[in-house]
Design an enzyme around this catalytic site. Structure first.
Site, PDB file in Angstrom:
ATOM      1  N   HIS A  37      -0.988  -0.491  -6.962  1.00 29.46           N
ATOM      2  CA  HIS A  37      -1.490  -1.699  -7.621  1.00 29.46           C
ATOM      3  C   HIS A  37      -2.982  -1.821  -7.320  1.00 29.46           C
ATOM      4  CE1 HIS A  37      -1.295  -3.339  -3.588  1.00 29.46           C
ATOM      5  NE2 HIS A  37       0.011  -3.083  -3.528  1.00 29.46           N
ATOM      6  N   HIS A  40      -4.351  -0.997  -3.838  1.00 33.71           N
ATOM      7  CA  HIS A  40      -4.552   0.434  -3.577  1.00 33.71           C
ATOM      8  C   HIS A  40      -5.821   0.931  -4.291  1.00 33.71           C
ATOM      9  CE1 HIS A  40       0.026   0.136  -3.236  1.00 33.71           C
ATOM     10  NE2 HIS A  40      -0.324   0.604  -2.057  1.00 33.71           N
ATOM     11  N   GLU A 151      -6.725  -4.409   4.949  1.00 29.29           N
ATOM     12  CA  GLU A 151      -6.626  -5.484   5.941  1.00 29.29           C
ATOM     13  C   GLU A 151      -5.402  -6.357   5.681  1.00 29.29           C
ATOM     14  OE1 GLU A 151     -10.373  -7.510   5.728  1.00 29.29           O
ATOM     15  OE2 GLU A 151     -11.454  -5.834   6.627  1.00 29.29           O
TER      16      GLU A 151
HETATM   17  P1  AMP Z   1       1.521   0.561   1.127  1.00 27.54           P
HETATM   18  O1  AMP Z   1       1.595   1.448  -0.066  1.00 27.54           O
HETATM   19  O2  AMP Z   1       2.036  -0.823   0.892  1.00 27.54           O
HETATM   20  O3  AMP Z   1       2.047   1.206   2.378  1.00 27.54           O
HETATM   21  O4  AMP Z   1      -0.024   0.336   1.396  1.00 27.54           O
HETATM   22  C1  AMP Z   1      -0.918   1.417   1.456  1.00 27.54           C
HETATM   23  C2  AMP Z   1      -2.262   0.897   1.870  1.00 27.54           C
HETATM   24  O5  AMP Z   1      -2.702  -0.059   0.914  1.00 27.54           O
HETATM   25  C3  AMP Z   1      -2.221   0.179   3.235  1.00 27.54           C
HETATM   26  O6  AMP Z   1      -3.408   0.519   3.944  1.00 27.54           O
HETATM   27  C4  AMP Z   1      -2.201  -1.266   2.847  1.00 27.54           C
HETATM   28  O7  AMP Z   1      -2.752  -2.121   3.819  1.00 27.54           O
HETATM   29  C5  AMP Z   1      -3.053  -1.253   1.588  1.00 27.54           C
HETATM   30  N1  AMP Z   1      -2.754  -2.420   0.766  1.00 27.54           N
HETATM   31  C6  AMP Z   1      -1.549  -2.840   0.323  1.00 27.54           C
HETATM   32  N2  AMP Z   1      -1.672  -3.985  -0.370  1.00 27.54           N
HETATM   33  C7  AMP Z   1      -2.987  -4.301  -0.372  1.00 27.54           C
HETATM   34  C8  AMP Z   1      -3.761  -5.379  -0.903  1.00 27.54           C
HETATM   35  N3  AMP Z   1      -3.195  -6.361  -1.594  1.00 27.54           N
HETATM   36  N4  AMP Z   1      -5.085  -5.369  -0.709  1.00 27.54           N
HETATM   37  C9  AMP Z   1      -5.683  -4.367  -0.002  1.00 27.54           C
HETATM   38  N5  AMP Z   1      -5.015  -3.322   0.532  1.00 27.54           N
HETATM   39  C10 AMP Z   1      -3.683  -3.288   0.349  1.00 27.54           C
END
Ligand code: AMP
Length: 284
Positions: A37, A40, A151
């Site tokens: 999304h 990412h 973050e």
């Molecule tokens: P995930 O795919 O949820 O494991 O997240 C992968 C990376 O994207 C991690 O470093 C998360 O902290 C980051 N991330 C997920 N959601 C957000 C967001 N809304 N804003 C910024 N970074 C995000």
């Protein structure tokens, strides 16, 4: 024609990285579990701004899930993710299989220590050992100069910075601010599981945080803030896992509001667990 490379085996990622490093080019890694999304996307753009090459890893890591239903239901949209990465100018997607990451007999785990004990670590048993181990493996395979994390997962970012420091891993960890929906809900791959009612209720997390940010002064105690945020979210229909005001480096609860404190929130809405956080600064 696409120029995006798909890598699925650690040794291939390693070789690809070696070639770029030998040419003196820098590599940024954005580790994800897919279902990409705009949060990412922000991480990817940051990596692209900092490095010659950007790799996005996509791996739904079984060892960081404490509930098998959460793992089974985690959204998986690999082909859409690859297309998005391609459109963003990502150089390579590294999407290893579970067997490639955890071959028969795999039996090593990184214990990230005290930063991982509270909050997410307390509510999701084994979560950070799974995260620390998989991130170390991803860093080992891709050998990036920079790795970008959100973050939004504040404790995860702190744990990874600590692991990288303690193990002396040759990578710079970069944190990127949380990206939100228009109404303030922090973007998350899990948001797709929210029913329309739960989605409407979930806004209360950011609203509660904003109410604190709008009026926090040195006369607000962390316990007042915790009580207010808890009440606001509960009244909206959420079930609290934790609300905490912590020291930003140790993640230990603080008794007074001061510089370097962070508000952490985890709450359930209709069976979906959401987390959020914000920096708190006493204003007078
Ligand atoms: P995930 O795919 O949820 O494991 O997240 C992968 C990376 O994207 C991690 O470093 C998360 O902290 C980051 N991330 C997920 N959601 C957000 C967001 N809304 N804003 C910024 N970074 C995000």
């Amino acid at each position: 024609m696409t120029s995006l490379l798909r890598l699925s085996i650690p040794s291939d990622a390693h070789r690809w990285s070696d070639e770029r490093r030998l040419d003196g080019q820098s590599i940024g890694l954005v580790p994800t579990m897919g279902a990409l999304h705009s949060g990412h996307t922000a991480l990817i753009e940051r990596s692209k701004a900092l490095c010659d090459h950007t790799v996005v890893s996509i791996f739904v890591n079984p060892t960081q899930f404490d509930r098998s239903d959460d793992f089974d239901l985690y959204p998986r949209t690999l082909e859409d993710d690859v297309a998005l990465c391609d459109s963003l100018g990502v150089n390579a997607v590294y999407a290893p299989t579970v067997d490639a990451m955890y071959p028969e007999g795999f039996d090593t785990s990184i214990d990230p220590g005290s930063l991982a004990h509270r909050w997410e670590g307390e509510h999701r048993s084994g979560h950070f050992a799974g995260v620390a181990t998989v991130v170390t493996k991803l860093l080992t395979a891709v050998q990036p100069h920079i790795a970008v994390f959100g973050e939004k997962d504040f404790q995860q970012l702190a744990v990874i910075q600590h692991v990288v420091r303690d193990l002396g891993l040759p990578v710079t960890v970069v944190g990127e601010p949380t990206v939100r929906e228009e109404d303030g809900l922090a973007m998350s791959s899990r948001n797709v599981h929210l029913t329309p009612d739960s989605r409407a209720e979930a806004i209360s997390i950011k609203q509660a945080i904003d109410r604190v940010l709008d009026r926090s002064t040195s006369t607000d105690s962390p316990s007042d803030i915790i009580e207010q945020v808890t009440t606001d979210i509960q009244q909206a229909g959420g079930t609290i896992d934790y609300v905490a005001v912590v020291d930003r480096s140790t993640l230990e609860p603080v008794a007074d509001l001061r510089l370097d404190t962070q508000l952490l929130v985890a709450a359930w809405f209709g069976g979906v667990r959401l987390i959020d956080n914000a920096a708190l600064v006493a204003t007078e």
